[in-house]
Design an enzyme around this catalytic site. Sequence first.
Site, PDB file in Angstrom:
ATOM      1  N   ARG A 125      20.985  42.958   4.993  1.00 51.12           N
ATOM      2  CA  ARG A 125      21.438  41.420   3.883  1.00 51.12           C
ATOM      3  C   ARG A 125      22.977  41.580   4.523  1.00 51.12           C
ATOM      4  O   ARG A 125      23.258  42.224   3.983  1.00 51.12           O
ATOM      5  CB  ARG A 125      21.160  40.980   3.063  1.00 51.12           C
ATOM      6  CG  ARG A 125      21.858  39.686   2.553  1.00 51.12           C
ATOM      7  CD  ARG A 125      21.362  39.225   1.371  1.00 51.12           C
ATOM      8  NE  ARG A 125      20.141  38.466   1.245  1.00 51.12           N
ATOM      9  CZ  ARG A 125      19.301  37.104   0.901  1.00 51.12           C
ATOM     10  NH1 ARG A 125      19.932  36.935   0.408  1.00 51.12           N
ATOM     11  NH2 ARG A 125      18.845  36.834   1.400  1.00 51.12           N
ATOM     12  N   HIS A 134      17.493  33.247   9.333  1.00 52.22           N
ATOM     13  CA  HIS A 134      17.013  34.260   8.325  1.00 52.22           C
ATOM     14  C   HIS A 134      15.347  34.414   8.140  1.00 52.22           C
ATOM     15  O   HIS A 134      14.752  33.598   8.388  1.00 52.22           O
ATOM     16  CB  HIS A 134      17.647  33.730   7.183  1.00 52.22           C
ATOM     17  CG  HIS A 134      16.955  33.824   5.270  1.00 52.22           C
ATOM     18  ND1 HIS A 134      16.362  35.394   5.538  1.00 52.22           N
ATOM     19  CD2 HIS A 134      17.158  33.949   4.194  1.00 52.22           C
ATOM     20  CE1 HIS A 134      16.474  35.505   4.386  1.00 52.22           C
ATOM     21  NE2 HIS A 134      16.715  34.658   3.587  1.00 52.22           N
ATOM     22  N   GLN A 174      12.832  34.083   5.934  1.00 53.47           N
ATOM     23  CA  GLN A 174      12.042  33.190   5.114  1.00 53.47           C
ATOM     24  C   GLN A 174      11.393  32.038   6.170  1.00 53.47           C
ATOM     25  O   GLN A 174      10.449  31.680   5.847  1.00 53.47           O
ATOM     26  CB  GLN A 174      13.673  32.494   4.894  1.00 53.47           C
ATOM     27  CG  GLN A 174      13.948  31.854   4.514  1.00 53.47           C
ATOM     28  CD  GLN A 174      13.529  31.796   2.765  1.00 53.47           C
ATOM     29  OE1 GLN A 174      13.642  31.985   2.129  1.00 53.47           O
ATOM     30  NE2 GLN A 174      11.840  30.829   2.459  1.00 53.47           N
ATOM     31  N   ASP A 222      18.149  23.040   2.135  1.00 53.60           N
ATOM     32  CA  ASP A 222      19.095  24.993   1.565  1.00 53.60           C
ATOM     33  C   ASP A 222      20.206  24.011   0.900  1.00 53.60           C
ATOM     34  O   ASP A 222      20.985  23.091   1.300  1.00 53.60           O
ATOM     35  CB  ASP A 222      19.445  25.596   3.251  1.00 53.60           C
ATOM     36  CG  ASP A 222      20.129  26.936   2.878  1.00 53.60           C
ATOM     37  OD1 ASP A 222      20.222  26.989   2.061  1.00 53.60           O
ATOM     38  OD2 ASP A 222      20.432  28.153   4.002  1.00 53.60           O
ATOM     39  N   CYS A 232      14.694  27.082   0.810  1.00 56.10           N
ATOM     40  CA  CYS A 232      14.474  28.623   0.424  1.00 56.10           C
ATOM     41  C   CYS A 232      14.531  29.396  -0.678  1.00 56.10           C
ATOM     42  O   CYS A 232      14.522  29.782  -1.402  1.00 56.10           O
ATOM     43  CB  CYS A 232      15.671  29.469   1.526  1.00 56.10           C
ATOM     44  SG  CYS A 232      17.033  28.393   1.274  1.00 56.10           S
ATOM     45  N   ARG A 266       7.070  35.652   0.611  1.00 54.78           N
ATOM     46  CA  ARG A 266       7.640  35.887   1.272  1.00 54.78           C
ATOM     47  C   ARG A 266       7.354  37.853   0.803  1.00 54.78           C
ATOM     48  O   ARG A 266       7.518  38.077   2.374  1.00 54.78           O
ATOM     49  CB  ARG A 266       9.308  35.727   0.519  1.00 54.78           C
ATOM     50  CG  ARG A 266       9.782  34.576   0.678  1.00 54.78           C
ATOM     51  CD  ARG A 266      10.594  34.708   1.227  1.00 54.78           C
ATOM     52  NE  ARG A 266      11.831  35.379   2.288  1.00 54.78           N
ATOM     53  CZ  ARG A 266      12.905  36.114   1.926  1.00 54.78           C
ATOM     54  NH1 ARG A 266      13.793  35.002   1.188  1.00 54.78           N
ATOM     55  NH2 ARG A 266      13.414  36.760   2.690  1.00 54.78           N
TER      56      ARG A 266
END
Length: 345
Positions: free
Chosen positions: A130, A157, A160, A252, A292, A320
């Site tokens: 990340r 991402h 996700q 988001d 998310c 996830r």
Amino acid sequence: MASKAFLEKQERAIPVQQDVDILSAAARLAGEDLCSIADLSSGEVRAILKLGHDIKVNPREYRHALDAKQMVLMFEKASLRTRLSFETGINTLGGNAVFFDHTNSPLGERESIADVARNVERWVDIIVLRTYAHDTITEMAANSRVPVVNALSDFEHPCQALADFMTLDEHFGNVAGLNFTYVGDGNNVCHSLMLTGAQLGVNVTVATPRGYSPDIEIVTRSREICEENKCRLTLVQDPQAAAEGADAIYTDVCVSMGYEHESTKRAPIFRPFQVNEALMQRASGNAVFMHCLPARRNAEVTDAVLDGPQSIVFDQAENRMHAQKALLLLLLGGLANVASFQSKG
Ligand code: CP
Ligand code: NVA
């Protein structure tokens, strides 16, 4: 006795409808990286979703698929869902996770990213990253002999988006032909949703404020994939129009990690893009709300929507883990250790 919630969840775990070849995906993806959703074909995305559904319903069958495999998570940014879903994911496949906190020192500062890769690959089987800069992920991937997975960069991402479309598949039974609307900042999460939607034949509409539209290369690539899969990508700046008749509305945060210094400037720009009950009213009667997470409550989404009956945000969070377990299995060649796949091989 199984709880009611557990039984309901089992009933909702509907596999992907199309003909999906998990073994071909397993053969192609073993040892590969996942820096972007564009690294995957449509068939591979469907294979990850289908395998994710099966792992969710039959977790015991996969309990030893990655015995003794070592995964390192190197994170430059905070995380709840990604870190824990990867850690619990590999642990329940028989492997092990090591967390390497890089929140106080960017990767590449103490020694080059290439040198980090050349060390780490000697100890672990997979690297999950990340980062702030997407280039950090591609550079690690270019220099590592073990797979590298993007667990969020400033550009994408992918993990996700895989979980999100698995959740939609579970909810609607099939995602091809769905009308999916994203409202908000056209950055990392939005990019991966656009690409994944295109891979799965979903009609994606993206509504962003002027100056916050998605990257043009992602738009172009998504539209190319849409042509193959007979769906469309529409970009607008009017959230009301974008919400009209949608099957899913997704948002988001307006201020992503690394952009905190722009909070004051962004607040008024994104205010008309808030997902509230009035916006949800424009969507189809059985539309779902997605995020998310983490959410900034009553900024990009109101409490009434986030906690309301249309919200499937915690199903997304749960998935996830299942989707990432499927991904880890394919990248690490773990299906060879799963009895139901040995007979098919
Ligand atoms: N959605 C997501 O990636 O959450 P975290 O930042 O908590 O990992
Ligand atoms: N766009 C957000 C996503 C967090 C999961 C960010 O980059 O901070």
